[in-house]
Write a protein that holds these residues in place. Structure first.
Motif, PDB file in Angstrom:
ATOM      1  N   LEU A  67       0.095   8.482  -2.090  1.00 36.33           N
ATOM      2  CA  LEU A  67       0.153   7.075  -2.417  1.00 36.33           C
ATOM      3  C   LEU A  67      -0.806   6.289  -1.530  1.00 36.33           C
ATOM      4  CD1 LEU A  67       2.640   8.026  -3.959  1.00 36.33           C
ATOM      5  CD2 LEU A  67       3.877   6.060  -3.134  1.00 36.33           C
ATOM      6  N   ALA A  68      -1.374   5.239  -2.110  1.00 38.43           N
ATOM      7  CA  ALA A  68      -2.180   4.319  -1.310  1.00 38.43           C
ATOM      8  C   ALA A  68      -1.238   3.238  -0.793  1.00 38.43           C
ATOM      9  CB  ALA A  68      -3.284   3.713  -2.164  1.00 38.43           C
ATOM     10  N   HIS A  69      -1.489   2.770   0.423  1.00 33.56           N
ATOM     11  CA  HIS A  69      -0.588   1.800   1.037  1.00 33.56           C
ATOM     12  C   HIS A  69      -1.360   0.587   1.521  1.00 33.56           C
ATOM     13  CE1 HIS A  69       1.553   5.654   1.421  1.00 33.56           C
ATOM     14  NE2 HIS A  69       2.652   4.949   1.326  1.00 33.56           N
ATOM     15  N   ALA A  70      -0.745  -0.580   1.379  1.00 31.80           N
ATOM     16  CA  ALA A  70      -1.286  -1.794   1.973  1.00 31.80           C
ATOM     17  C   ALA A  70      -0.150  -2.489   2.704  1.00 31.80           C
ATOM     18  CB  ALA A  70      -1.881  -2.707   0.908  1.00 31.80           C
ATOM     19  N   ALA A  71      -0.430  -2.938   3.918  1.00 29.15           N
ATOM     20  CA  ALA A  71       0.617  -3.536   4.734  1.00 29.15           C
ATOM     21  C   ALA A  71       0.201  -4.918   5.195  1.00 29.15           C
ATOM     22  CB  ALA A  71       0.908  -2.653   5.948  1.00 29.15           C
ATOM     23  N   CYS A  72       1.190  -5.792   5.345  1.00 28.92           N
ATOM     24  CA  CYS A  72       0.932  -7.152   5.822  1.00 28.92           C
ATOM     25  C   CYS A  72       2.064  -7.563   6.749  1.00 28.92           C
ATOM     26  CB  CYS A  72       0.850  -8.113   4.640  1.00 28.92           C
ATOM     27  SG  CYS A  72       1.035  -9.848   5.098  1.00 28.92           S
ATOM     28  N   ARG A  73       1.703  -7.970   7.958  1.00 31.27           N
ATOM     29  CA  ARG A  73       2.723  -8.550   8.838  1.00 31.27           C
ATOM     30  C   ARG A  73       2.729 -10.051   8.598  1.00 31.27           C
ATOM     31  NH1 ARG A  73       2.531  -6.245  14.860  1.00 31.27           N
ATOM     32  NH2 ARG A  73       0.982  -7.887  15.097  1.00 31.27           N
ATOM     33  N   PHE A  74       3.914 -10.607   8.458  1.00 28.05           N
ATOM     34  CA  PHE A  74       3.978 -12.035   8.148  1.00 28.05           C
ATOM     35  C   PHE A  74       4.870 -12.769   9.136  1.00 28.05           C
ATOM     36  CE2 PHE A  74       7.476 -10.136   5.721  1.00 28.05           C
ATOM     37  CZ  PHE A  74       8.536 -10.944   6.097  1.00 28.05           C
ATOM     38  N   SER A  75       4.694 -14.062   9.166  1.00 28.23           N
ATOM     39  CA  SER A  75       5.558 -14.928   9.958  1.00 28.23           C
ATOM     40  C   SER A  75       5.925 -16.116   9.101  1.00 28.23           C
ATOM     41  CB  SER A  75       4.822 -15.386  11.218  1.00 28.23           C
ATOM     42  OG  SER A  75       5.458 -16.546  11.724  1.00 28.23           O
ATOM     43  N   LEU A  76       7.193 -16.511   9.140  1.00 25.76           N
ATOM     44  CA  LEU A  76       7.639 -17.653   8.336  1.00 25.76           C
ATOM     45  C   LEU A  76       7.729 -18.917   9.173  1.00 25.76           C
ATOM     46  CD1 LEU A  76      10.415 -15.884   6.218  1.00 25.76           C
ATOM     47  CD2 LEU A  76       8.052 -16.331   5.597  1.00 25.76           C
ATOM     48  N   ASP A  77       7.170 -18.873  10.381  1.00 28.77           N
ATOM     49  CA  ASP A  77       7.272 -20.023  11.279  1.00 28.77           C
ATOM     50  C   ASP A  77       6.611 -21.266  10.691  1.00 28.77           C
ATOM     51  OD1 ASP A  77       8.721 -18.780  13.202  1.00 28.77           O
ATOM     52  OD2 ASP A  77       6.961 -18.030  14.275  1.00 28.77           O
ATOM     53  N   ASP A  78       5.531 -21.072   9.920  1.00 31.36           N
ATOM     54  CA  ASP A  78       4.805 -22.221   9.384  1.00 31.36           C
ATOM     55  C   ASP A  78       5.158 -22.494   7.933  1.00 31.36           C
ATOM     56  OD1 ASP A  78       3.504 -22.388  11.820  1.00 31.36           O
ATOM     57  OD2 ASP A  78       1.969 -20.945  11.186  1.00 31.36           O
ATOM     58  N   GLY A  79       6.304 -22.023   7.484  1.00 31.28           N
ATOM     59  CA  GLY A  79       6.714 -22.283   6.116  1.00 31.28           C
ATOM     60  C   GLY A  79       6.782 -21.005   5.312  1.00 31.28           C
ATOM     61  N   PRO A  80       7.293 -21.104   4.071  1.00 30.05           N
ATOM     62  CA  PRO A  80       7.418 -19.920   3.227  1.00 30.05           C
ATOM     63  C   PRO A  80       6.049 -19.312   2.933  1.00 30.05           C
ATOM     64  CG  PRO A  80       8.462 -21.848   2.224  1.00 30.05           C
ATOM     65  CD  PRO A  80       7.681 -22.344   3.386  1.00 30.05           C
ATOM     66  N   ILE A  81       6.013 -18.048   2.625  1.00 29.22           N
ATOM     67  CA  ILE A  81       4.747 -17.440   2.230  1.00 29.22           C
ATOM     68  C   ILE A  81       4.882 -16.874   0.826  1.00 29.22           C
ATOM     69  CG2 ILE A  81       4.043 -16.890   4.586  1.00 29.22           C
ATOM     70  CD1 ILE A  81       4.675 -13.910   3.743  1.00 29.22           C
ATOM     71  N   VAL A 153       5.415  -6.442   4.961  1.00 30.31           N
ATOM     72  CA  VAL A 153       5.511  -6.016   3.572  1.00 30.31           C
ATOM     73  C   VAL A 153       4.658  -4.770   3.422  1.00 30.31           C
ATOM     74  CG1 VAL A 153       5.068  -6.674   1.180  1.00 30.31           C
ATOM     75  CG2 VAL A 153       5.715  -8.416   2.838  1.00 30.31           C
ATOM     76  N   LEU A 154       5.180  -3.781   2.733  1.00 32.60           N
ATOM     77  CA  LEU A 154       4.391  -2.578   2.471  1.00 32.60           C
ATOM     78  C   LEU A 154       4.356  -2.345   0.967  1.00 32.60           C
ATOM     79  CD1 LEU A 154       2.921  -0.170   3.938  1.00 32.60           C
ATOM     80  CD2 LEU A 154       4.986   1.142   3.463  1.00 32.60           C
ATOM     81  N   ILE A 155       3.137  -2.278   0.419  1.00 28.05           N
ATOM     82  CA  ILE A 155       2.965  -1.947  -0.999  1.00 28.05           C
ATOM     83  C   ILE A 155       2.532  -0.487  -1.092  1.00 28.05           C
ATOM     84  CG2 ILE A 155       1.740  -2.467  -3.141  1.00 28.05           C
ATOM     85  CD1 ILE A 155       1.207  -5.228  -2.167  1.00 28.05           C
ATOM     86  N   ARG A 156       3.191   0.265  -1.952  1.00 29.13           N
ATOM     87  CA  ARG A 156       2.797   1.660  -2.177  1.00 29.13           C
ATOM     88  C   ARG A 156       2.333   1.770  -3.615  1.00 29.13           C
ATOM     89  NH1 ARG A 156       6.628   4.441   1.812  1.00 29.13           N
ATOM     90  NH2 ARG A 156       8.185   2.859   2.218  1.00 29.13           N
ATOM     91  N   ALA A 157       1.218   2.444  -3.830  1.00 23.68           N
ATOM     92  CA  ALA A 157       0.705   2.590  -5.189  1.00 23.68           C
ATOM     93  C   ALA A 157       0.286   4.027  -5.414  1.00 23.68           C
ATOM     94  CB  ALA A 157      -0.473   1.644  -5.422  1.00 23.68           C
TER      95      ALA A 157
END
Lengths: 193, 190
Positions: A67-81, A153-157
């Motif tokens: 599987l191919a993977h894409a990852a994103c670290r997020f922070s909700l401190d500045d509002g919803p994403i 968030v981790l997307i697997r494809a």
């Protein structure tokens, strides 16, 4: 002698408390956990394609090499994403984790019943505000309450064959981890005569 | 003076017992929440908010990202169907049926959970690409030497670990239940 024995007993009791504290605190302080490891791939707030797992170079332990993977670290401190991605017409799945690595939400292409991803991640407070002032552009979005302000968030494809790698990677590269909540500013209403 | 010595003993015992026991417990596979079917074991709760604190700590130390319930479930095996440790010195045949899933992959790792280098660059099989018998069943052969059919190459001098990942499967919602998983039969060894 008896006194020393009492101190030893006290030490064992204290050891039990240390044991519990260590176990409970490790998810916050581990330096090899998934959240920390993902920081290697690039700045927060954007998806980064992880290199395919191959012998000797596995970006994270026990990722499916198929599987191919894409990852994103997020922070909700500045509002919803808002997370948007147009995915290929093959198996894909997405999972949202909090900072401590607990899986908050997950879905796959069949449960999503569509080929594009459109998620809004918000804390419960932000969610309440969103409900009070709904954003029209988010009608079709899946809105998820996150019980933390940081996570990933981790997307697997699924990659059907090596020729398919480019197609999947192109889709993952275009994935947005901080898409604007409003796609376009609402046109000003004409003044009533 | 006596008090200081006693205190030092108490603190030493506390540190030894506390950290020592924590390391001992956290260095192994998760104790709780394991579901076993034949040689296969899955931890359906791994990574979920309901997981016990030990599983969470073990996960944080390993750096794995487990499959979410909406994605699928992973079964792991270190042993063949008779209970012997999987070793690269033997050939194994993974055969039979898999539980319903839209897609599955079978990946071979060494005992440390690393993929193994091999001349044909194959580390896994996906359900779509395996050669099947007429009745839909299949057999994948693990061997350090070239074999006909579905050959999954492994290192001769490694312990092996197999991971069967089922994607989009009803097992994640209805539970593993009496799911039938493939058998792992040992063939010739050297």
């Amino acid at each position: 002698m008896i006194r020393t024995l009492l101190y030893v007993l006290g030490g064992i009791f204290l050891g039990g408390i240390i044991h519990i504290a260590v176990v409970l605190l490790i998810p916050d302080f581990a330096n090899r956990d998934a959240w920390t490891s993902m920081g290697r791939f690039g700045p927060d707030g954007a998806f980064h394609i992880l290199p395919m797992s191959e012998p000797g170079t596995e970006p994270l332990p026990y990722l499916d090499p198929r599987l191919a993977h894409a990852a994103c670290r997020f922070s909700l401190d500045d509002g919803p994403i808002r997370i948007k991605a147009a995915m290929p017409d093959e198996f894909w799945s997405l999972a949202v984790f909090d900072r401590r690595g607990s899986n908050v939400y997950s879905l796959n292409d069949r449960t999503a019943e569509r080929t594009d991803i459109d998620l809004v991640l918000a804390t419960s407070l932000q969610l309440t505000k969103l409900r009070e002032n709904p954003v029209e552009a988010l009608d079709q979005s899946i809105v998820i309450e996150i019980p933390a302000t940081r996570g990933f968030v981790l997307i697997r494809a699924f990659v059907t064959d090596s020729a398919d790698t480019n197609r999947v990677n192109t889709a993952l590269k275009a994935a947005q981890c901080s898409a604007p909540l409003e796609t376009a500013p609402a046109p000003p209403q004409p003044a009533q005569p | 003076m006596r008090l200081l010595i006693d205190l030092a003993i108490a603190i030493a015992v506390a540190a030894l017992v506390g950290f020592g026991s924590a390391v001992l417990v956290l260095d192994r596979d998760s104790l709780f929440g394991a579901v076993s079917r034949g040689p296969w074991t899955a931890w359906p709760d791994s990574g979920s908010p309901d997981a016990d604190p030990y599983s969470k700590a073990i996960l944080a130390r390993s750096g794995e990202v487990p499959l979410g319930a909406g994605e699928g479930i992973a079964f792991l095996s270190d042993h063949d169907s008779t209970g012997s440790r999987l070793s690269g010195r033997c050939n194994y045949e993974v055969s039979g049926q898999t539980p319903p899933a839209r897609l599955w992959t079978l990946t071979a790792y060494d005992g440390d959970g690393q993929l193994m280098r091999n001349p044909i660059g194959r580390t896994e099989f996906a359900s779509r690409e395996i050669l099947r018998r007429e009745d839909g069943s299949f057999a994948i052969t693990l061997s350090p030497d070239v074999v006909p059919g579905n050959w999954l190459p492994v290192d001769r001098d490694a312990n092996l670990r197999l991971v069967l990942r089922l994607y989009d499967t009803p097992l994640t919602s209805s539970g593993v239940g009496d799911a039938v998983l493939p058998a792992i039969m040992r063939g010739s060894c050297r």
